[in-house]
Write a protein that holds these residues in place. Structure first.
Motif, PDB file in Angstrom:
ATOM      1  N   ARG A  19     -29.623 -57.583  72.173  1.00  0.00           N
ATOM      2  CA  ARG A  19     -29.991 -57.558  73.500  1.00  0.00           C
ATOM      3  C   ARG A  19     -29.039 -57.581  74.695  1.00  0.00           C
ATOM      4  NH1 ARG A  19     -34.237 -62.216  73.354  1.00  0.00           N
ATOM      5  NH2 ARG A  19     -32.470 -63.461  72.199  1.00  0.00           N
ATOM      6  N   THR A  20     -27.687 -57.638  74.446  1.00  0.00           N
ATOM      7  CA  THR A  20     -26.606 -57.658  75.529  1.00  0.00           C
ATOM      8  C   THR A  20     -25.499 -56.795  74.812  1.00  0.00           C
ATOM      9  OG1 THR A  20     -25.758 -58.517  77.376  1.00  0.00           O
ATOM     10  CG2 THR A  20     -25.759 -59.403  75.238  1.00  0.00           C
ATOM     11  N   MET A  21     -24.373 -56.320  75.419  1.00  0.00           N
ATOM     12  CA  MET A  21     -23.194 -55.396  75.006  1.00  0.00           C
ATOM     13  C   MET A  21     -22.348 -55.784  76.280  1.00  0.00           C
ATOM     14  SD  MET A  21     -24.391 -51.725  74.988  1.00  0.00           S
ATOM     15  CE  MET A  21     -25.049 -50.932  76.865  1.00  0.00           C
ATOM     16  N   ARG A  22     -21.034 -55.563  75.657  1.00  0.00           N
ATOM     17  CA  ARG A  22     -19.885 -55.560  76.566  1.00  0.00           C
ATOM     18  C   ARG A  22     -18.894 -54.581  76.380  1.00  0.00           C
ATOM     19  NH1 ARG A  22     -23.086 -57.751  79.096  1.00  0.00           N
ATOM     20  NH2 ARG A  22     -22.874 -59.826  80.502  1.00  0.00           N
ATOM     21  N   LEU A  23     -18.258 -53.549  77.137  1.00  0.00           N
ATOM     22  CA  LEU A  23     -17.165 -52.839  76.588  1.00  0.00           C
ATOM     23  C   LEU A  23     -16.087 -53.681  76.784  1.00  0.00           C
ATOM     24  CD1 LEU A  23     -17.871 -49.394  78.090  1.00  0.00           C
ATOM     25  CD2 LEU A  23     -17.334 -49.888  75.743  1.00  0.00           C
ATOM     26  N   LEU A  24     -14.940 -53.456  75.833  1.00  0.00           N
ATOM     27  CA  LEU A  24     -13.776 -53.983  76.088  1.00  0.00           C
ATOM     28  C   LEU A  24     -12.766 -52.940  76.877  1.00  0.00           C
ATOM     29  CD1 LEU A  24     -14.485 -55.702  73.317  1.00  0.00           C
ATOM     30  CD2 LEU A  24     -12.143 -55.953  73.056  1.00  0.00           C
ATOM     31  N   PRO A  25     -11.916 -53.486  77.709  1.00  0.00           N
ATOM     32  CA  PRO A  25     -11.249 -52.723  78.768  1.00  0.00           C
ATOM     33  C   PRO A  25     -10.836 -51.353  78.276  1.00  0.00           C
ATOM     34  CG  PRO A  25     -10.683 -54.860  79.193  1.00  0.00           C
ATOM     35  CD  PRO A  25     -11.629 -54.839  77.676  1.00  0.00           C
ATOM     36  N   GLU A  26     -10.135 -51.429  77.088  1.00  0.00           N
ATOM     37  CA  GLU A  26      -9.502 -50.229  76.422  1.00  0.00           C
ATOM     38  C   GLU A  26     -10.612 -48.830  76.465  1.00  0.00           C
ATOM     39  OE1 GLU A  26      -9.691 -53.196  75.007  1.00  0.00           O
ATOM     40  OE2 GLU A  26      -7.851 -53.589  74.146  1.00  0.00           O
ATOM     41  N   GLY A  27     -11.922 -49.519  75.974  1.00  0.00           N
ATOM     42  CA  GLY A  27     -12.986 -48.354  76.112  1.00  0.00           C
ATOM     43  C   GLY A  27     -13.301 -47.695  74.602  1.00  0.00           C
ATOM     44  N   ASP A  28     -12.391 -48.511  73.575  1.00  0.00           N
ATOM     45  CA  ASP A  28     -12.654 -48.095  72.205  1.00  0.00           C
ATOM     46  C   ASP A  28     -13.374 -48.892  71.427  1.00  0.00           C
ATOM     47  OD1 ASP A  28     -10.798 -49.608  72.134  1.00  0.00           O
ATOM     48  OD2 ASP A  28      -9.011 -48.289  70.804  1.00  0.00           O
ATOM     49  N   ARG A  29     -13.693 -50.113  71.847  1.00  0.00           N
ATOM     50  CA  ARG A  29     -14.504 -51.013  71.303  1.00  0.00           C
ATOM     51  C   ARG A  29     -15.744 -51.745  72.013  1.00  0.00           C
ATOM     52  NH1 ARG A  29     -10.389 -55.728  69.720  1.00  0.00           N
ATOM     53  NH2 ARG A  29      -9.317 -55.195  71.572  1.00  0.00           N
ATOM     54  N   LEU A  30     -16.547 -52.098  71.404  1.00  0.00           N
ATOM     55  CA  LEU A  30     -17.972 -52.549  72.044  1.00  0.00           C
ATOM     56  C   LEU A  30     -18.244 -53.883  71.344  1.00  0.00           C
ATOM     57  CD1 LEU A  30     -20.151 -51.691  74.051  1.00  0.00           C
ATOM     58  CD2 LEU A  30     -21.443 -50.945  72.027  1.00  0.00           C
ATOM     59  N   ILE A  31     -18.603 -54.868  72.139  1.00  0.00           N
ATOM     60  CA  ILE A  31     -19.268 -55.907  71.636  1.00  0.00           C
ATOM     61  C   ILE A  31     -20.928 -55.998  71.816  1.00  0.00           C
ATOM     62  CG2 ILE A  31     -19.286 -58.536  71.752  1.00  0.00           C
ATOM     63  CD1 ILE A  31     -16.373 -58.521  72.763  1.00  0.00           C
ATOM     64  N   THR A  32     -21.546 -56.134  70.975  1.00  0.00           N
ATOM     65  CA  THR A  32     -23.083 -56.465  70.906  1.00  0.00           C
ATOM     66  C   THR A  32     -23.490 -57.750  70.599  1.00  0.00           C
ATOM     67  OG1 THR A  32     -23.483 -55.584  68.921  1.00  0.00           O
ATOM     68  CG2 THR A  32     -23.684 -54.099  70.613  1.00  0.00           C
ATOM     69  N   ALA A  33     -24.336 -58.391  71.220  1.00  0.00           N
ATOM     70  CA  ALA A  33     -24.866 -60.090  70.953  1.00  0.00           C
ATOM     71  C   ALA A  33     -25.994 -60.263  71.334  1.00  0.00           C
ATOM     72  CB  ALA A  33     -23.464 -60.504  71.534  1.00  0.00           C
ATOM     73  N   VAL A  34     -26.374 -61.456  71.228  1.00  0.00           N
ATOM     74  CA  VAL A  34     -27.600 -62.244  71.825  1.00  0.00           C
ATOM     75  C   VAL A  34     -28.668 -61.806  70.714  1.00  0.00           C
ATOM     76  CG1 VAL A  34     -29.170 -62.705  73.358  1.00  0.00           C
ATOM     77  CG2 VAL A  34     -26.730 -62.530  74.122  1.00  0.00           C
ATOM     78  N   SER A  35     -28.452 -62.029  69.273  1.00  0.00           N
ATOM     79  CA  SER A  35     -29.409 -61.461  68.260  1.00  0.00           C
ATOM     80  C   SER A  35     -30.897 -61.886  68.706  1.00  0.00           C
ATOM     81  CB  SER A  35     -28.916 -61.755  67.097  1.00  0.00           C
ATOM     82  OG  SER A  35     -29.745 -61.428  65.983  1.00  0.00           O
ATOM     83  N   LEU A  36     -31.707 -61.261  68.111  1.00  0.00           N
ATOM     84  CA  LEU A  36     -33.193 -61.692  68.052  1.00  0.00           C
ATOM     85  C   LEU A  36     -33.491 -62.515  66.838  1.00  0.00           C
ATOM     86  CD1 LEU A  36     -34.958 -58.159  68.736  1.00  0.00           C
ATOM     87  CD2 LEU A  36     -34.647 -60.122  70.435  1.00  0.00           C
ATOM     88  N   ARG A  37     -32.579 -62.844  66.047  1.00  0.00           N
ATOM     89  CA  ARG A  37     -32.513 -63.446  64.735  1.00  0.00           C
ATOM     90  C   ARG A  37     -31.792 -64.781  65.228  1.00  0.00           C
ATOM     91  NH1 ARG A  37     -29.756 -60.745  60.157  1.00  0.00           N
ATOM     92  NH2 ARG A  37     -27.960 -62.164  60.816  1.00  0.00           N
ATOM     93  N   ALA A  38     -32.332 -65.875  64.897  1.00  0.00           N
ATOM     94  CA  ALA A  38     -31.759 -67.349  65.127  1.00  0.00           C
ATOM     95  C   ALA A  38     -30.198 -67.474  64.745  1.00  0.00           C
ATOM     96  CB  ALA A  38     -32.418 -68.453  64.523  1.00  0.00           C
ATOM     97  N   ASP A  39     -29.702 -66.891  63.604  1.00  0.00           N
ATOM     98  CA  ASP A  39     -28.414 -66.835  63.059  1.00  0.00           C
ATOM     99  C   ASP A  39     -27.690 -65.777  63.098  1.00  0.00           C
ATOM    100  OD1 ASP A  39     -29.797 -65.534  61.230  1.00  0.00           O
ATOM    101  OD2 ASP A  39     -28.983 -66.564  59.375  1.00  0.00           O
ATOM    102  N   GLY A  40     -28.112 -64.777  64.041  1.00  0.00           N
ATOM    103  CA  GLY A  40     -27.483 -63.406  64.289  1.00  0.00           C
ATOM    104  C   GLY A  40     -26.352 -63.474  64.711  1.00  0.00           C
TER     105      GLY A  40
END
Length: 202
Positions: A113-134
């Protein structure tokens, strides 16, 4: 409404849908703004004049037409942006191409449900899973592949943020902050910072 610091305003209207805007970002170059809404539209505007430039909607098979866009992030090149939808899909767009560069599906990890780009622009972090242990996931955007999965120690992640240097990530549950080293070739948790058992948001 788009306000200018010295007074006056421009109203952005006449394109896309009349659905609720869910997020928006300024591009770092080019004087443009992208807005996204609950009907799945992404619209690019010229910020100074309020002029409509482009509009995008994902019509690919497998994408839910009713899916709303939850979040948008922009790349430093001013020509690409990435959206995260309620259908658990991450879509990378290229303005000069007029369409989609790549799609990433977070369903395997519980749907993010949320994401952040790393400054270099070639990596992305997605997080805050709808699953408890995601877990949170770091993606390689060039290949569209998963680099690392990050799992919080006590329970699922509720918040993430990337340091300006791009080598540190902080994740937070209700109970704990955890600082990660996400430099090249690594994704290691550092010493956790407990919140004293007090359940509060950052």
């Amino acid at each position: 409404m788009l306000w200018r610091a010295r007074g006056g305003l421009r109203e952005l209207e006449g394109h896309g849908s009349r659905s609720r805007i869910t997020d928006m970002k300024f591009f770092p170059v080019g004087g443009r703004l992208v807005t996204v809404d609950s009907a799945g539209w992404a619209v690019v505007w010229r910020a100074k004049s309020g002029e409509f430039l482009h509009q995008f909607r994902d019509l690919e098979e497998g994408h839910l037409p009713s899916a709303k866009i939850l979040e948008v992030q922009v790349f430093l090149d001013g020509d690409r942006f990435v959206t995260l939808g309620s259908d658990k899909l991450v879509v990378i767009w290229k303005i000069s191409l007029g369409g989609v560069l790549r799609r990433l599906n977070t369903t395997e990890f519980g749907g993010h449900r949320t994401m952040r780009l790393l400054p270099e622009g070639d990596r992305l972090i997605t997080a805050v899973s709808l699953r408890a242990d995601g877990p949170a996931v770091i993606w390689d955007l060039f290949w569209g592949s998963v680099l690392y999965e990050l799992t919080q120690l006590d329970d699922s992640m509720r918040f993430i943020e990337v340091a300006p240097c791009g080598t540190k990530l902080v994740s937070a549950s209700f109970e704990m902050l955890l600082v990660w080293d996400v430099g090249r070739g690594a994704a290691r948790p550092q010493v956790p910072l407990p919140l004293g058992g007090q359940r509060r948001h950052l």
